[in-house]
Motif scaffolding. Structure first.
Motif, PDB file in Angstrom:
ATOM      1  N   TRP A  31       0.828  -1.202   0.000  1.00 29.96           N
ATOM      2  CA  TRP A  31       0.000   0.000   0.000  1.00 29.96           C
ATOM      3  C   TRP A  31       0.867   1.259   0.000  1.00 29.96           C
ATOM      4  O   TRP A  31       0.599   2.214  -0.732  1.00 29.96           O
ATOM      5  CB  TRP A  31      -0.930  -0.015   1.212  1.00 29.96           C
ATOM      6  CG  TRP A  31      -1.779   1.212   1.296  1.00 29.96           C
ATOM      7  CD1 TRP A  31      -2.912   1.473   0.592  1.00 29.96           C
ATOM      8  CD2 TRP A  31      -1.531   2.355   2.120  1.00 29.96           C
ATOM      9  NE1 TRP A  31      -3.394   2.715   0.931  1.00 29.96           N
ATOM     10  CE2 TRP A  31      -2.562   3.278   1.867  1.00 29.96           C
ATOM     11  CE3 TRP A  31      -0.547   2.672   3.040  1.00 29.96           C
ATOM     12  CZ2 TRP A  31      -2.634   4.498   2.516  1.00 29.96           C
ATOM     13  CZ3 TRP A  31      -0.618   3.888   3.675  1.00 29.96           C
ATOM     14  CH2 TRP A  31      -1.645   4.797   3.402  1.00 29.96           C
ATOM     15  N   VAL A  32       1.921   1.276   0.807  1.00 33.45           N
ATOM     16  CA  VAL A  32       2.836   2.422   0.848  1.00 33.45           C
ATOM     17  C   VAL A  32       3.512   2.609  -0.502  1.00 33.45           C
ATOM     18  O   VAL A  32       3.639   3.731  -0.998  1.00 33.45           O
ATOM     19  CB  VAL A  32       3.875   2.245   1.979  1.00 33.45           C
ATOM     20  CG1 VAL A  32       5.005   3.252   1.854  1.00 33.45           C
ATOM     21  CG2 VAL A  32       3.201   2.354   3.342  1.00 33.45           C
ATOM     22  N   VAL A  34       2.441   1.762  -3.516  1.00 33.75           N
ATOM     23  CA  VAL A  34       1.491   2.243  -4.509  1.00 33.75           C
ATOM     24  C   VAL A  34       1.079   3.684  -4.225  1.00 33.75           C
ATOM     25  O   VAL A  34       1.004   4.514  -5.135  1.00 33.75           O
ATOM     26  CB  VAL A  34       0.247   1.322  -4.562  1.00 33.75           C
ATOM     27  CG1 VAL A  34      -0.875   1.951  -5.364  1.00 33.75           C
ATOM     28  CG2 VAL A  34       0.618  -0.014  -5.139  1.00 33.75           C
ATOM     29  N   THR A  35       0.845   3.996  -2.974  1.00 29.26           N
ATOM     30  CA  THR A  35       0.380   5.330  -2.616  1.00 29.26           C
ATOM     31  C   THR A  35       1.443   6.393  -2.884  1.00 29.26           C
ATOM     32  O   THR A  35       1.165   7.430  -3.479  1.00 29.26           O
ATOM     33  CB  THR A  35      -0.034   5.372  -1.130  1.00 29.26           C
ATOM     34  OG1 THR A  35      -1.035   4.387  -0.911  1.00 29.26           O
ATOM     35  CG2 THR A  35      -0.586   6.742  -0.767  1.00 29.26           C
ATOM     36  N   TRP A  36       2.670   6.137  -2.452  1.00 27.12           N
ATOM     37  CA  TRP A  36       3.725   7.141  -2.587  1.00 27.12           C
ATOM     38  C   TRP A  36       4.695   6.851  -3.719  1.00 27.12           C
ATOM     39  O   TRP A  36       5.725   7.509  -3.834  1.00 27.12           O
ATOM     40  CB  TRP A  36       4.477   7.294  -1.273  1.00 27.12           C
ATOM     41  CG  TRP A  36       3.630   7.982  -0.236  1.00 27.12           C
ATOM     42  CD1 TRP A  36       2.984   9.158  -0.367  1.00 27.12           C
ATOM     43  CD2 TRP A  36       3.335   7.505   1.067  1.00 27.12           C
ATOM     44  NE1 TRP A  36       2.303   9.458   0.782  1.00 27.12           N
ATOM     45  CE2 TRP A  36       2.504   8.456   1.691  1.00 27.12           C
ATOM     46  CE3 TRP A  36       3.678   6.367   1.782  1.00 27.12           C
ATOM     47  CZ2 TRP A  36       2.026   8.310   2.970  1.00 27.12           C
ATOM     48  CZ3 TRP A  36       3.215   6.222   3.064  1.00 27.12           C
ATOM     49  CH2 TRP A  36       2.386   7.184   3.648  1.00 27.12           C
ATOM     50  N   ARG A  37       4.382   5.864  -4.571  1.00 20.72           N
ATOM     51  CA  ARG A  37       5.210   5.535  -5.749  1.00 20.72           C
ATOM     52  C   ARG A  37       6.670   5.286  -5.354  1.00 20.72           C
ATOM     53  O   ARG A  37       7.588   5.771  -5.993  1.00 20.72           O
ATOM     54  CB  ARG A  37       5.131   6.631  -6.801  1.00 20.72           C
ATOM     55  CG  ARG A  37       3.758   6.997  -7.310  1.00 20.72           C
ATOM     56  CD  ARG A  37       3.126   6.009  -8.205  1.00 20.72           C
ATOM     57  NE  ARG A  37       3.926   5.778  -9.402  1.00 20.72           N
ATOM     58  CZ  ARG A  37       3.760   4.754 -10.182  1.00 20.72           C
ATOM     59  NH1 ARG A  37       2.832   3.876  -9.910  1.00 20.72           N
ATOM     60  NH2 ARG A  37       4.503   4.589 -11.220  1.00 20.72           N
TER      61      ARG A  37
END
Length: 184
Positions: A31-32, A34-37
């Motif tokens: 998740w981290v 994907v969220t922050w690339r």
């Protein structure tokens, strides 16, 4: 008696928390990412442009029968309307650079009046389609559908890398049993 059970209860709780962490931590990390690339490459895999809207080779306005589809190979097709000798030689060299995978690829030259190089099929445009640009290069799958399209400025090494990748991720079909018996 309760004092002797306390370490067992703690040990069980630690096991439970460790088990939850083993399954929850990878999802949290994903998740981290994907969220922050973070850790996700921004570069493209292919050097050419995906071309799903182009017609298949059987629908191209070329003169004469299209024997390129009969081979069942991947096809490296190129427009040879200008500077044909240089382009034909360049794509012949790319074909040779494929090494042992070269028999899985056919070359189709469209246009030009120079001599045919070994392993090359030649045809002419009967009418120029609006999606065609001079010197353009296409990679087609064995069914004749355009997979990638390249402009005239493309580097031959980029096309070679893309063809090698396509051949690697699409292994050769196994020999049919009927053909094997017929060969004996």
């Amino acid at each position: 008696m309760t004092a002797s059970r306390t370490p067992e209860v703690r040990h069980s709780r630690v096991k439970l928390l460790a088990l939850i962490a083993v399954f929850a931590l990878p999802m949290l990390v994903a998740w981290v990412m994907v969220t922050w690339r973070i850790g996700i490459p921004d570069e493209r895999t292919a050097h050419g442009q995906l071309a799903p809207d182009l017609p298949s080779l059987s629908e191209w306005p070329v003169a004469g029968p299209n024997d390129a589809l009969d081979t069942g190979d991947w096809i490296l097709a190129f427009d040879c309307s200008s500077n044909c000798e240089v382009m034909a030689d360049q794509w012949w060299r790319v074909h040779r650079a494929l090494g042992r995978e070269a028999p899985r690829v056919s070359r189709l030259r469209i246009g030009g009046s120079s001599d045919t190089l070994p392993g090359e099929m030649v045809t002419q445009w009967s009418t120029r389609p609006d999606w065609q640009q001079p010197g353009q290069v296409w990679i087609l799958d064995p069914r004749g559908r355009v997979v990638l399209s390249y402009s005239v400025e493309v580097d031959a090494e980029d096309v070679l890398a893309d063809v090698n990748r396509l051949l690697r991720i699409n292994p050769e079909a196994p020999v049919h049993v009927g053909r094997e018996v017929a060969r004996r």
